[in-house]
Write an enzyme that holds these catalytic residues in place. Structure first.
Site, mmCIF file in Angstrom:
data_model
loop_
_atom_site.group_PDB
_atom_site.id
_atom_site.type_symbol
_atom_site.label_atom_id
_atom_site.label_comp_id
_atom_site.label_asym_id
_atom_site.label_seq_id
_atom_site.Cartn_x
_atom_site.Cartn_y
_atom_site.Cartn_z
ATOM 1 N N GLY A 87 0.806 -1.220 0.000
ATOM 2 C CA GLY A 87 0.000 0.000 0.000
ATOM 3 C C GLY A 87 0.835 1.263 0.000
ATOM 4 N N GLU A 132 9.655 2.635 7.030
ATOM 5 C CA GLU A 132 9.736 3.879 6.263
ATOM 6 C C GLU A 132 11.119 4.501 6.196
ATOM 7 O OE1 GLU A 132 5.539 5.914 6.847
ATOM 8 O OE2 GLU A 132 6.025 4.564 8.472
ATOM 9 N N LYS A 182 16.058 -10.927 8.189
ATOM 10 C CA LYS A 182 15.784 -11.137 6.764
ATOM 11 C C LYS A 182 14.688 -10.186 6.262
ATOM 12 C CE LYS A 182 15.722 -15.276 3.971
ATOM 13 N NZ LYS A 182 15.447 -16.720 4.033
ATOM 14 N N GLY A 214 10.250 0.661 14.604
ATOM 15 C CA GLY A 214 9.787 0.273 13.272
ATOM 16 C C GLY A 214 10.815 0.552 12.198
ATOM 17 N N GLY A 269 2.882 -7.089 3.552
ATOM 18 C CA GLY A 269 4.075 -7.471 2.806
ATOM 19 C C GLY A 269 5.343 -7.258 3.611
ATOM 20 N N THR A 270 5.175 -6.780 4.835
ATOM 21 C CA THR A 270 6.318 -6.353 5.633
ATOM 22 C C THR A 270 6.928 -7.472 6.449
ATOM 23 O OG1 THR A 270 4.687 -5.731 7.271
ATOM 24 C CG2 THR A 270 5.486 -3.990 5.845
ATOM 25 N N ASN A 279 13.569 -9.560 12.927
ATOM 26 C CA ASN A 279 13.820 -10.537 11.866
ATOM 27 C C ASN A 279 14.787 -9.911 10.867
ATOM 28 O OD1 ASN A 279 13.754 -12.247 9.621
ATOM 29 N ND2 ASN A 279 11.586 -12.735 9.883
ATOM 30 N N ARG A 336 16.307 -2.953 18.292
ATOM 31 C CA ARG A 336 16.579 -4.351 17.992
ATOM 32 C C ARG A 336 15.775 -4.782 16.778
ATOM 33 N NH1 ARG A 336 15.415 -9.176 22.157
ATOM 34 N NH2 ARG A 336 16.866 -10.719 21.321
ATOM 35 N N ILE A 337 16.432 -5.479 15.868
ATOM 36 C CA ILE A 337 15.753 -5.980 14.677
ATOM 37 C C ILE A 337 15.227 -7.382 14.995
ATOM 38 C CG2 ILE A 337 16.038 -6.577 12.234
ATOM 39 C CD1 ILE A 337 16.224 -3.535 12.938
HETATM 40 MO MO1 MOS Z 1 2.711 4.536 5.986
HETATM 41 S S1 MOS Z 1 2.701 6.205 4.786
HETATM 42 O O1 MOS Z 1 2.137 5.121 7.454
HETATM 43 O O2 MOS Z 1 1.705 3.439 5.212
#
Ligand code: MOS
Length: 750
Positions: A232, A709, A637, A706, A462-463, A635, A632-633
């Site tokens: 999206g 972005e 991959k 997160g 998809g994340t 995952n 901390r990541i």
């Molecule tokens: Mo993002 S622009 O908050 O999908």
């Protein structure tokens, strides 16, 4: 917390379904008796509808109904400012006879097949009383009244006047259009007074709430399903008008109706990143100490809604500077409503800020990284008094990146780095994105067959959200991820967050963890109280001895402090009690005290190399490196996948993306994939990413921020800086065009 699966490179658990084709996207639900709706967009930008003639279209094969403002009850407007409730556009479809932008829906044709509906839509005749649309900002007078955003600390205007070194430039980012693979789509299915919507959305709960308000149907009679979403980028945060048209069309014809937008309508009626024109003034000492920053943004919104692309926030927090003033003003154009697009506000705000910092570094003959270090903000200066960061390792990002890149080999003079016939250009920019966390409720079930199930009304766009749910359950229980079923994308599940603002991971992890602990607690309870369980104590407390402390490891219930092998598989406990499953649930929310004590942001450094062949005027991106501090990541991959994907998008932003409007009628002229260019494989060089990992425990106990972005944030300024280094041309209006480089002229905007 064990070190096992959290942070590992775990392959997406939903991958086989996607690759094998069993993952169903919105229009893949082949419901019985399904009809198809094709919306008709206006072909003018500013008009009244004088007349709609549907007589020919109505008689065409398969046509079931043609809806328009003249034969359709007006819908409700969405309530504003409600948490979880936001439509893409405040004005409902078919409200009246006014057309405010090109592509605004004026009719919906419903027919037995998509082809029949499309065919008939071509034959609907609409007469307009047209007026000249406002298409560019110079079409409209300067907005009256105070700016939408006005931030001030110190006195930037006088500090700028007195500054020994001054930069004053204007930068433009054009309209960019979200182009996910899967286009917006909704199937609406009424069953009595209950409505099921199969939708492509980033937020099933918001979708449910908004559709409920606008249709006047109680929330509990609406279910929104979006188990898979072909991404999206922000365009699917909210339900746009076609979602409502599907529901209204289905009610009219008494059959389920599918509305899937063609690519051309992706450019008009489902949002875009608005154009921003941004003047950046920076005053500094000869040593590169910032004395003032003034950032003034002008931005269009539509005639039907207010969308503010908050570009100035990043300017107020990124660097130490005592005198900062920032304003943002809006003008209204006859173009559809803008909406968040990956990294809203910060991505377009960083382009002028980081570009101007580079221009300052060049003026001072200073290394651009050194300039940033000289103005490094140890605390967030946008607050008064400045607030500590929850965790900030930006300095390490610069250092790690510089070492890995070989930055010390850079020679700063324009055109000074050659590779055969080509000239190399190097650029670097800071990336940042705020770290948010919301509330979520998660349910975790431990099944008698040894499997587990976790569910929540959030979604995976998809994340990698499915996979991190399974990782946490696996981490807590020892059940392998292959035996954990994760169910998302259904509004009837426990309330979960919209996939927006890079907040889902930080939001859901604590809830998954607590729900899993809750489920484990129930199994332990059963282990103690069920006859047939090896831990069962006849008489329970009554015999005076304390019950044993039990734990769950590797899927086994055992005495705490003893080897898991001494215990039994948890399913043996469930079998003893004849439980099909035991279930836990938890709702978690951020600690408001933390939120008001700390400023939480992720940071990064992004390096870009371009090669410029002046002989044939060819510009290529040849290398890219992103170093990210996002706590901390979870995952490695899917995390890398997010950052590299965002860098690819950044190359598109810098080199290709621009929606171009016809000044006569506000039609987006390049509303297709032949003319609206995005990065494709041939444009993408060797890209790398590195995470510097310092768990941010103020945000959540996993220390994760997160990453959806931030990977986009610094690419465009790093790239235009690299272009300057190679060619001597400073591109201030994106995207970089070969013609800018051929004439070798400084690009002056405004
Ligand atoms: Mo993002 S622009 O908050 O999908």
């Amino acid at each position: 917390m064990s070190t096992s699966i959290i942070g590992a490179s775990v392959t997406r658990i939903d991958g086989p379904r996607k690759v094998g084709g069993s993952a169903r996207y919105a229009v893949d639900y082949a419901l019985d008796n399904l009809a198809y709706g094709v919306p008709l967009g206006s072909t003018v930008g500013n008009a009244r509808i004088a007349h709609i003639d549907t007589s020919v279209a109505e008689r065409m094969p398969g046509v079931l109904a043609i809806l328009h403002h003249g034969n359709t009850e007006p819908l409700f407007r969405p309530a504003e400012q409600l948490e979880h409730s936001r439509a893409g556009e405040a004005r409902p479809p078919f409200e009246d006879d006014r057309v405010y932008y090109y592509g605004q829906y004026v009719a919906l044709v419903v027919a037995n097949t998509r082809e029949q509906a499309q065919d008939a839509a071509f034959k609907v005749k609409v007469d307009y009383d047209s007026s000249k649309p406002a298409v560019v900002m110079s079409d409209v007078p300067a907005p009256p009244g105070p700016p939408r955003i006005h931030y001030q600390r110190g006195n930037a205007a006088s500090a700028f006047e007195a500054a020994p070194v001054r930069i004053d430039e204007t930068y433009v980012i054009p309209v960019e259009t979200h182009n996910p693979m899967e286009m917006h789509a909704t199937i609406a299915h009424w069953n009595g007074d209950k409505l099921t919507l199969y939708a492509s959305t980033q937020g099933v709960v918001n979708y449910q709430n908004t559709v409920s308000e606008m249709l006047g149907v109680p929330v509990d009679r609406i279910q929104v399903l979006s188990p898979f979403c072909g991404s999206g980028f922000g365009g699917k945060l909210f339900p746009w008008p076609q979602s409502l048209l599907a529901a209204v069309g289905a009610r009219r014809v008494g059959r389920p109706v599918a509305v899937q937008l063609p690519r051309s309508l992706m450019f008009t009626t489902v949002g875009h990143r608005p154009l921003t024109q941004q003047r950046m003034r920076i005053g500094a000492t000869q040593e590169g100490k910032l004395l003032s920053i003034q950032h003034d943004v002008l931005q269009p919104t539509s005639m039907v809604d207010v969308y503010v692309e908050g570009c100035t926030g990043v300017t107020t927090m990124l660097y130490n500077c005592d005198n900062v003033e920032a304003t943002q003003q809006l003008v209204n154009l006859n173009i559809g409503t803008p909406t968040p697009m990956r990294g809203p506000g910060i991505v377009p705000g960083l382009f002028p800020l980081e570009s101007a910092m580079d221009e300052l570094a060049i003026r001072l003959n200073l290394d651009p990284l050194e300039l940033r270090l000289r103005n490094y903000a140890e605390q967030d200066p946008s607050y008064n008094p400045p607030r500590p960061f929850s965790s900030k390792r930006l300095r390490e990002c610069y250092q790690t990146g510089a070492e890995k890149w070989g930055w010390s080999k850079r020679t700063p003079a324009v055109g000074s780095m050659r590779q055969g016939n080509e000239i190399l250009g190097w650029g670097v920019a800071t990336a940042t994105w705020h770290a948010g966390r919301g509330s979520a409720t998660v349910r975790v079930r431990l099944n008698a067959d040894g499997t587990a199930r976790a569910s929540c009304a959030t979604q995976d766009i998809g994340t990698g959200t499915y996979t991190i749910f399974a990782q946490v359950v696996s981490d807590k229980t020892g059940i392998p991820v292959s035996r954990i079923d994760v169910v998302l994308g259904d509004s009837s599940l426990p309330n979960g967050p919209t996939s927006g603002g890079s907040t889902v991971t930080a939001t859901v992890l604590p809830a998954v963890a607590q729900a899993t602990d809750d489920a484990i607690g129930r199994v332990i309870q059963a282990a103690l109280s069920t006859p047939g369980s090896p831990f069962y104590q006849e008489g329970g407390q009554q015999n005076g001895s304390a019950p044993p402390q039990l734990a769950m490891t590797n899927g086994r219930i055992h005495q705490a402090g003893q080897s898991p092998d001494s215990g039994v598989p948890f399913q043996q406990i469930l079998a003893a009690g004849k439980y099909a499953a035991l279930e836990g649930e938890a709702r978690t929310a951020p600690d408001p005290k933390e939120a008001h004590t700390f400023s939480a942001h992720s940071f990064g450094a992004q390096f870009i190399e371009v090669t410029w062949d002046p002989g044939i005027a060819r510009l290529r991106v040849s290398r890219g490196l992103t170093v990210i501090d996002a706590g901390r990541i979870i995952n490695e991959k899917t995390g890398r996948n997010q950052i590299l994907g965002a860098a690819v998008m950044g190359i598109g932003m810098a080199m290709f993306e621009e929606t171009i409007y016809d000044p006569r009628n506000a039609k987006p002229l390049n509303n297709n994939f032949a003319d609206y260019l995005v990065s494709t494989n041939a444009d993408i060089p060797d890209l790398d990413c590195v995470f510097v990992q310092y768990p941010d425990l103020h945000l959540n106990e996993y220390g994760a921020r997160g990453i959806g972005e931030i990977g986009l944030a610094g690419v465009a300024p790093a790239l235009t800086m690299a272009v300057y280094h190679a060619t001597g041309v400073r591109v201030r209006k994106l995207p970089v065009r070969i013609e800018n480089l051929l004439n070798g002229q400084e690009q002056k905007v405004a």
